[in-house]
Design an enzyme around this catalytic site. Structure first.
Site, mmCIF file in Angstrom:
data_model
loop_
_atom_site.group_PDB
_atom_site.id
_atom_site.type_symbol
_atom_site.label_atom_id
_atom_site.label_comp_id
_atom_site.label_asym_id
_atom_site.label_seq_id
_atom_site.Cartn_x
_atom_site.Cartn_y
_atom_site.Cartn_z
ATOM 1 N N ALA A 76 47.305 37.822 39.385
ATOM 2 C CA ALA A 76 47.429 37.527 37.972
ATOM 3 C C ALA A 76 46.944 38.260 37.779
ATOM 4 O O ALA A 76 47.770 38.018 36.131
ATOM 5 C CB ALA A 76 46.618 35.684 38.448
ATOM 6 N N THR A 77 46.366 39.299 37.682
ATOM 7 C CA THR A 77 46.448 40.434 36.439
ATOM 8 C C THR A 77 47.411 40.835 35.756
ATOM 9 O O THR A 77 47.402 40.639 34.534
ATOM 10 C CB THR A 77 45.394 41.459 36.965
ATOM 11 N N ASN A 157 37.209 30.525 35.553
ATOM 12 C CA ASN A 157 36.668 31.379 37.112
ATOM 13 C C ASN A 157 35.124 31.288 36.519
ATOM 14 O O ASN A 157 34.574 31.310 37.393
ATOM 15 C CB ASN A 157 37.341 32.611 37.154
ATOM 16 N N GLN A 185 43.260 29.749 38.787
ATOM 17 C CA GLN A 185 41.939 29.652 39.930
ATOM 18 C C GLN A 185 41.911 28.381 40.045
ATOM 19 O O GLN A 185 41.279 27.417 41.186
ATOM 20 C CB GLN A 185 40.575 29.215 38.698
ATOM 21 N N SER A 205 47.416 33.679 41.873
ATOM 22 C CA SER A 205 47.127 35.053 42.944
ATOM 23 C C SER A 205 46.826 34.145 44.084
ATOM 24 O O SER A 205 46.507 33.796 44.128
ATOM 25 C CB SER A 205 45.866 35.426 42.169
ATOM 26 N N ALA A 206 46.935 35.214 45.410
ATOM 27 C CA ALA A 206 46.794 35.076 46.507
ATOM 28 C C ALA A 206 45.336 34.918 46.487
ATOM 29 O O ALA A 206 44.918 33.860 47.805
ATOM 30 C CB ALA A 206 47.404 35.637 47.554
ATOM 31 N N HIS A 207 44.450 35.524 46.378
ATOM 32 C CA HIS A 207 43.128 35.746 46.761
ATOM 33 C C HIS A 207 42.691 35.279 46.286
ATOM 34 O O HIS A 207 40.851 34.050 47.173
ATOM 35 C CB HIS A 207 42.754 37.563 47.326
ATOM 36 N N THR A 246 58.648 49.054 45.375
ATOM 37 C CA THR A 246 59.029 48.357 47.210
ATOM 38 C C THR A 246 57.863 46.529 47.202
ATOM 39 O O THR A 246 56.314 46.832 46.836
ATOM 40 C CB THR A 246 58.397 49.409 48.222
ATOM 41 N N CYS A 332 25.451 43.218 34.137
ATOM 42 C CA CYS A 332 24.600 44.102 33.906
ATOM 43 C C CYS A 332 25.665 45.018 33.385
ATOM 44 O O CYS A 332 26.508 45.666 33.820
ATOM 45 C CB CYS A 332 24.159 44.718 35.223
#
Ligand SMILES: *Cc1c(COP(=O)(O)O)cnc(C)c1O
Length: 411
Positions: A76-77, A157, A185, A205-207, A246, A332
């Site tokens: 997605a980025t 997110n 998301q 995004s797949a993940h 590819t 952080c």
């Protein structure tokens, strides 16, 4: 059944690959390893066929009219970079150099906009309300004759807030402005339809939907309007000249399967995950006082629960819950704990932001896990608060905001 530790409650960061997705992918690493661009032999044809089937599966999940509107990316980025930079570059001889987005977008969108500001675009970053929602009237008011594109995410997110995408899409189309939606998301978890919602460009995004990492897609509307993009990666003209390189065939096959499963199971899965999330929320709120939900209770991703635990540092609570994968509302940095920009944009005080925890439930979580985390959180929060003089004072009814501190106090 015994509980397996650690427990994964960070499904907004990433999701495990569904075993059915992995099974679909495996042959494309080994016997079907061909390059889909190889037009001269069966290895290439088999790979190409699999890629085109996946394109249909992704298109079907988001209501695209034709699979041609799906452009494969690394996630997605990259899709968001291609959507916004590609649209700006395609219009550089036109008179439109104004972009509109909002303050709680993912960094993929915000950093892309910042980059384009350096190159001469002007960007309006709209405020959100206390629940993290943008007001479509603010979008309407921000549109000028120079506006090229509006970018608003489907679901956040961090806090899970769902944006009024259909309203924003409609008014963008009325004004002839392109509408990009970062749907990474929300897609697969909420109804999302690029036709019904007048979306011109959508990043997915797949993940985030039980597929593999490193693969995603950009939906690029082909008709009414036909969106023009300039490629951001050149080298051979793959993907209708919009993204060379590819193709990641096993990843794409897995992405397609993940989309198919979401389409088939979304309604039932949403109910189940919502029930788990509500069980977690109830368990915490019934047993720990002064809690605060960050985000929206009515417009929220099914698996998301973002809670502030006043008088408990988020980082300390995360440490105390070390067998539970969660994330906190502070990032952080080298010198200090920066409160989340998303919570800040919603008007959450830095104090409350530093005590916030994001729980992200997903497909493979169970009631046993929820009950375990509730028990653990109750115990750990009590322990940490027993160490907090501020909590003691608050319980005694002392208004901490009225105290004059004579030294630089806690954040
Ligand atoms: C995860 C996420 C992204 C980035 O997706 P990648 O595929 O990891 O690049 C962008 N936007 C949102 C809302 C996300 O949740």
């Amino acid at each position: 059944m015994t509980l397996k530790l650690p427990i994964y409650f960070d499904n907004q960061a990433s999701t495990p690959v569904d075993p059915r997705v992995l099974t679909a992918m495996l042959p494309y690493f080994t016997e079907h390893f061909g390059n889909p661009s190889s037009r001269s032999h069966a290895f290439g044809w088999v790979a190409e066929e699999a890629v085109e089937r996946a394109r249909e599966q992704v298109a079907a999940l988001i209501g695209a009219k034709t699979p041609k509107e799906i452009v494969w990316t690394s996630g997605a980025t990259e899709a968001t970079n291609l959507a916004i930079k590609g649209a700006v570059e395609a219009n550089k001889h036109g008179d439109r150099n104004h972009l509109i987005t909002q303050k709680t977008e993912h960094k993929a969108t915000l950093d892309t906009c910042k980059h384009l500001e350096k190159l001469g675009c002007s960007v309006t970053y709209l405020d959100v309300d206390a629940e993290g929602r943008v007001n479509p009237d603010d979008v309407r008011a921000a549109i000028t004759d120079q506006t090229l594109l509006v970018s608003v995410m489907l679901a956040n997110n961090e806090v899970g807030t769902v944006q009024p995408i259909a309203e924003i899409g409609r008014l963008c189309h009325e004004r002839g402005v392109l509408f990009h939606c970062d749907a990474a998301q929300g897609v697969g978890k909420l109804p999302f339809d690029v036709e019904a919602m007048c979306v011109d460009l959508a990043s997915i995004s797949a993940h985030k939907i039980y597929g593999p990492k490193g693969v995603g897609a950009l939906f690029v509307r082909n008709e009414r309007p036909r969106v023009q993009l300039v490629a951001q990666i050149d080298g051979g003209g793959h993907e209708r000249k919009m993204r060379s390189g590819t193709l990641n065939v096993p990843g794409i096959v897995g992405f397609g399967k993940a989309c198919e499963l979401c389409g088939l199971e979304m309604a039932e899965e949403t109910r189940r995950i919502e029930a788990l999330r509500d069980r977690l929320e109830r368990g915490l709120f019934d047993n720990i006082d002064l809690l605060h939900v960050n985000g929206s209770r009515s417009h929220r991703l099914p698996g998301n629960l973002n809670v502030s635990f006043p008088y408990v540092e988020g980082e300390s609570l995360m440490m105390a819950l070390k067998d539970v994968a969660i994330s906190s509302g502070s990032a952080c940095t080298s010198a200090s704990l920066e409160p989340s920009y998303v919570l800040r944009a919603m008007g959450v005080s830095d104090d409350l932001a530093h005590t916030s925890i994001r729980f992200g439930l997903g497909r493979f979580n169970t009631e046993e896990e929820v009950d375990h985390v509730v028990r653990l959180a109750i115990e750990k929060v009590r322990k940490l608060r027993d160490l907090s003089p501020l909590y003691e004072m608050a319980k005694e009814g002392i208004d901490l905001s009225k105290i004059e501190w004579n030294s630089p106090h806690h954040h």
